[in-house]
Design a protein around this motif. Structure first.
Motif, PDB file in Angstrom:
ATOM      1  N   LEU A  57      -1.871   2.143  -3.315  1.00  0.00           N
ATOM      2  CA  LEU A  57      -3.090   1.333  -3.274  1.00  0.00           C
ATOM      3  C   LEU A  57      -3.793   1.036  -1.653  1.00  0.00           C
ATOM      4  CD1 LEU A  57      -2.198  -1.830  -5.645  1.00  0.00           C
ATOM      5  CD2 LEU A  57      -3.321   0.429  -6.178  1.00  0.00           C
TER       6      LEU A  57
ATOM      7  N   ARG B 174      -7.528  -3.461  -0.877  1.00  0.00           N
ATOM      8  CA  ARG B 174      -7.349  -3.764  -2.246  1.00  0.00           C
ATOM      9  C   ARG B 174      -5.811  -4.709  -2.169  1.00  0.00           C
ATOM     10  NH1 ARG B 174      -6.924  -1.633  -7.335  1.00  0.00           N
ATOM     11  NH2 ARG B 174      -6.920  -3.376  -8.790  1.00  0.00           N
ATOM     12  N   CYS B 175      -4.903  -4.404  -1.363  1.00  0.00           N
ATOM     13  CA  CYS B 175      -3.553  -5.184  -1.525  1.00  0.00           C
ATOM     14  C   CYS B 175      -3.691  -6.488  -0.842  1.00  0.00           C
ATOM     15  CB  CYS B 175      -2.470  -4.349  -0.696  1.00  0.00           C
ATOM     16  SG  CYS B 175      -1.966  -2.772  -1.448  1.00  0.00           S
TER      17      CYS B 175
ATOM     18  N   THR C 173      -7.272   0.150 -11.307  1.00  0.00           N
ATOM     19  CA  THR C 173      -8.157   0.793 -10.700  1.00  0.00           C
ATOM     20  C   THR C 173      -8.371   2.169 -11.840  1.00  0.00           C
ATOM     21  OG1 THR C 173      -7.747   0.510  -8.656  1.00  0.00           O
ATOM     22  CG2 THR C 173      -8.873   2.284  -8.823  1.00  0.00           C
TER      23      THR C 173
ATOM     24  N   ALA D  91     -12.269  -3.145  -2.173  1.00  0.00           N
ATOM     25  CA  ALA D  91     -11.497  -4.207  -3.207  1.00  0.00           C
ATOM     26  C   ALA D  91     -12.480  -5.442  -3.118  1.00  0.00           C
ATOM     27  CB  ALA D  91     -10.393  -4.200  -2.797  1.00  0.00           C
TER      28      ALA D  91
ATOM     29  N   SER E 240     -11.527  -3.073  -9.369  1.00  0.00           N
ATOM     30  CA  SER E 240     -11.429  -1.458  -9.265  1.00  0.00           C
ATOM     31  C   SER E 240     -12.409  -1.223  -8.039  1.00  0.00           C
ATOM     32  CB  SER E 240     -11.574  -1.031 -10.303  1.00  0.00           C
ATOM     33  OG  SER E 240     -10.710  -1.279 -11.439  1.00  0.00           O
TER      34      SER E 240
ATOM     35  N   ALA F  67       0.728  -1.355  -0.002  1.00  0.00           N
ATOM     36  CA  ALA F  67       0.034  -0.058  -0.003  1.00  0.00           C
ATOM     37  C   ALA F  67       0.879   1.238   0.000  1.00  0.00           C
ATOM     38  CB  ALA F  67      -0.939  -0.188   1.187  1.00  0.00           C
TER      39      ALA F  67
ATOM     40  N   SER G 277      -9.014   2.478  -3.624  1.00  0.00           N
ATOM     41  CA  SER G 277      -7.764   2.405  -4.167  1.00  0.00           C
ATOM     42  C   SER G 277      -7.383   3.765  -4.724  1.00  0.00           C
ATOM     43  CB  SER G 277      -7.765   1.263  -5.358  1.00  0.00           C
ATOM     44  OG  SER G 277      -7.873  -0.049  -4.713  1.00  0.00           O
TER      45      SER G 277
END
Length: 281
Positions: free
Chosen positions: A26, A30-31, A69, A96, A101, A21, A105
């Motif tokens: 991000l 999401r990571c 994204t 996420a 996407s 991140a 993010s």
């Protein structure tokens, strides 16, 4: 699409998800999704999200172009030292999923790296999403919401003629794709109140107010009352053109944000008039 970095010799060891991140801009969720999907390698080996990354190690992220994204339509609407209101377009996830996407993010690119999202909108719903700068602000928001001091206003285009409705039925918002509306009355914080703004052909543009929403609350309550939202593929007919549900305004002590949708049937003055008279009945 690939991206990689060597973890700096000047930094202390840190978890893989946080290192990713920090270096790639991000969101942490999401990571974690990318790591769990096997799209992140550390020194050419897959690792768990909690593995400590140490100075000199090589981190490689690989994901398809369509998973990148798209933040073109995301923007910061307003902010102060504690809260920020972001615009999420319809068709973008709030947080996420696996490789999807999401609004989260996009936050580093808006100068909100490390901020926490406080509410979510369905994938197809557009409008305002609130973020807090730290845990203290997030806790303050929760306290205000539990006290009924947070008002969330939505615009919705519903099937048929609707003058107004008050839906008090409890929604079972478990992990199922379609939530179930029961005959049991819920607590007042979970009620859905809607008033007509204008007729749009055979349908009705509604101003809807909730205080503390459940998942799919407005969509499910309106469909249960016989007035499914236009464009709703789950509770309605899924007409082309997208879901007509937009989070227009958020009000709470010390912070207010609003952003109208670009629908041709929306007149700013009409909406404001209905909002001002909302409790008169």
């Amino acid at each position: 699409m690939t991206n990689s970095f060597f973890y700096s010799e000047d930094l202390p060891p840190v978890r893989l998800d946080k290192a990713l991140a920090q270096h790639l801009g991000l969101g942490v969720r999401r990571c974690r999704a990318l790591i769990e999907a096997g799209q992140v390698l550390v020194d050419d080996r897959p690792c768990a999200k909690g593995v400590l990354i140490r100075p000199g190690q090589h981190v490689l992220l690989t994901m398809s172009e369509d998973a990148a994204t798209d933040c073109r339509d995301v923007r910061l609407v307003t902010s102060n030292e504690s809260f920020a209101a972001l615009f999420k377009p319809g068709g973008l996830h709030t947080v996420a999923g696996r490789g999807a996407s999401c609004l989260e993010s996009c936050m580093p690119g808006l100068g909100l790296d490390g901020w926490e999202l406080l509410n979510r909108l369905d994938h197809l719903t557009s409008g305002l999403v609130l973020a807090a700068c730290d845990q203290e602000s997030a806790s303050a928001y929760k306290s205000r919401q539990d006290a009924g001091q947070v008002r969330k206003w939505y615009l919705a285009l519903a099937r048929g003629v609707v003058q107004g409705l008050d839906s008090r039925e409890r929604i079972l918002d478990d992990k199922r794709r379609i939530v179930r509306v029961t005959t049991e009355e819920d607590e007042p914080l979970r009620w859905t109140r809607a008033r007509a703004v204008c007729q749009v052909g055979d349908d009705t543009l509604l101003l809807v107010r909730i205080l503390k929403g459940r998942r799919h609350q407005i969509r499910a309550h309106l469909a249960y009352a016989g007035h499914a939202l236009i464009g709703d593929p789950v509770y309605g007919a899924g007409e082309p053109g997208g879901l007509y549900l937009h989070h227009w305004r958020l009000e709470m002590p010390g912070f207010t944000a609003s952003l109208l949708p670009d629908w041709p049937c929306v007149d700013h003055e009409l909406v404001e008039n209905v909002a001002s008279d909302f409790d008169s009945d």
